[in-house]
Design an enzyme around this catalytic site. Sequence first.
Site, mmCIF file in Angstrom:
data_model
loop_
_atom_site.group_PDB
_atom_site.id
_atom_site.type_symbol
_atom_site.label_atom_id
_atom_site.label_comp_id
_atom_site.label_asym_id
_atom_site.label_seq_id
_atom_site.Cartn_x
_atom_site.Cartn_y
_atom_site.Cartn_z
ATOM 1 N N LYS A 57 21.433 5.797 -41.186
ATOM 2 C CA LYS A 57 22.193 6.352 -40.061
ATOM 3 C C LYS A 57 23.622 6.676 -40.492
ATOM 4 O O LYS A 57 24.160 7.738 -40.175
ATOM 5 C CB LYS A 57 22.179 5.348 -38.889
ATOM 6 C CG LYS A 57 20.801 5.225 -38.236
ATOM 7 C CD LYS A 57 20.677 4.055 -37.261
ATOM 8 C CE LYS A 57 19.237 3.969 -36.736
ATOM 9 N NZ LYS A 57 18.990 2.823 -35.846
ATOM 10 N N GLN A 101 21.897 -2.349 -33.487
ATOM 11 C CA GLN A 101 20.626 -2.314 -34.228
ATOM 12 C C GLN A 101 19.763 -3.522 -33.852
ATOM 13 O O GLN A 101 20.237 -4.662 -33.872
ATOM 14 C CB GLN A 101 20.917 -2.292 -35.743
ATOM 15 C CG GLN A 101 19.699 -2.103 -36.606
ATOM 16 C CD GLN A 101 19.065 -0.712 -36.494
ATOM 17 O OE1 GLN A 101 19.730 0.264 -36.155
ATOM 18 N NE2 GLN A 101 17.780 -0.618 -36.771
ATOM 19 N N ASP A 124 21.574 5.318 -28.182
ATOM 20 C CA ASP A 124 20.185 4.915 -28.369
ATOM 21 C C ASP A 124 19.339 5.133 -27.115
ATOM 22 O O ASP A 124 18.118 4.932 -27.141
ATOM 23 C CB ASP A 124 20.177 3.413 -28.697
ATOM 24 C CG ASP A 124 19.457 3.113 -29.984
ATOM 25 O OD1 ASP A 124 18.953 4.055 -30.617
ATOM 26 O OD2 ASP A 124 19.396 1.935 -30.340
HETATM 27 N N1 GUN Z 1 15.393 -1.021 -34.686
HETATM 28 C C1 GUN Z 1 14.402 -0.237 -35.172
HETATM 29 N N2 GUN Z 1 14.539 1.018 -34.701
HETATM 30 C C2 GUN Z 1 15.637 1.023 -33.907
HETATM 31 C C3 GUN Z 1 16.293 2.030 -33.146
HETATM 32 O O1 GUN Z 1 15.901 3.187 -33.074
HETATM 33 N N3 GUN Z 1 17.392 1.619 -32.474
HETATM 34 C C4 GUN Z 1 17.844 0.344 -32.509
HETATM 35 N N4 GUN Z 1 18.925 0.039 -31.818
HETATM 36 N N5 GUN Z 1 17.274 -0.592 -33.205
HETATM 37 C C5 GUN Z 1 16.167 -0.253 -33.899
#
Ligand code: GUN
Length: 289
Positions: A57, A101, A124
């Site tokens: 990211k 995350q 998100d």
């Molecule tokens: N953990 C695995 N995929 C994601 C995601 O798309 N967003 C978040 N916040 N955590 C994750």
Amino acid sequence: MPSDTAQLLDGKALSQQIQAELNQQIQALQTQKGRPPGLAVLMVGDNPASAAYVRNKERACTKIGIASFGQHLSTETTQIELEKVIDSLNQDDLVDGILVQLPLPAHLNAVALLNQIHPDKDADGLHPVNMGRLVRGESGLRSCTPAGVMRLLQEYQVDPKGKQAVVIGRSILVGKPQALMLLEADATVTTAHSKTPDLKAIARTADILIVAIGRPGLVTADMVKPGATVIDVGMNRITDYEGKSYLVGDVDFNAVQDVAEFLTPVPGGVGPMTVAMLMHNTVQSYIHS
Ligand code: GUN
């Protein structure tokens, strides 16, 4: 490649194309805004899979011109400390998107933290306000992985309208929002999960089968209707007898590619689309800031 092998849905290529378009958009807006868009990815602890996702990211941010305000916090970080971090990011005019995350260490209350992110900075799409907007069919920030799946279907002209869609998995991150997005796109939607009896019979009804359950090889060729579109959201790290480690999805790729018409690879399918949609959401919040 024989003609009866599934066409692969190339999420990597589409993600790069979307990111190039976002980069153009950012360049065009930056003078007027006087600043680049900003994204804060918060990671707590050292889960290696999470660390890899967060790195992807942050790399994408750098590539397209989004400023990163990410923080990697120690496993011992308390709820109150994290709440303070989110509060200050909510108030920071340089930050358009905030992402926590998941998963978080067990002592932290993830739901309370997600609720604390300002809905307009919820890159998100997991805040109850944005989930509520999705339920009601209103515009708003959408969860990145299911939104990425919808974008991939659109790119390959797989229109869910009038189709039978089956989602295997009911997580808040993927399964639930995915089912709602397919419904919004006029599919007839069934959600199946680990307690569903006769999963095979239900999966075989699907014109569009989306698998997000986190079990390698769960979907075998006999569970797929010939000609179906199969989207594999699974990301499982497995180790072979020689100790070599691989990333695999939830679908038995080699067998299913002889039955499906369209199929996503792992890696290179849905994963890169999640990143593209996160960048997209951040730029949307920047445009509306
Ligand atoms: N953990 C695995 N995929 C994601 C995601 O798309 N967003 C978040 N916040 N955590 C994750």
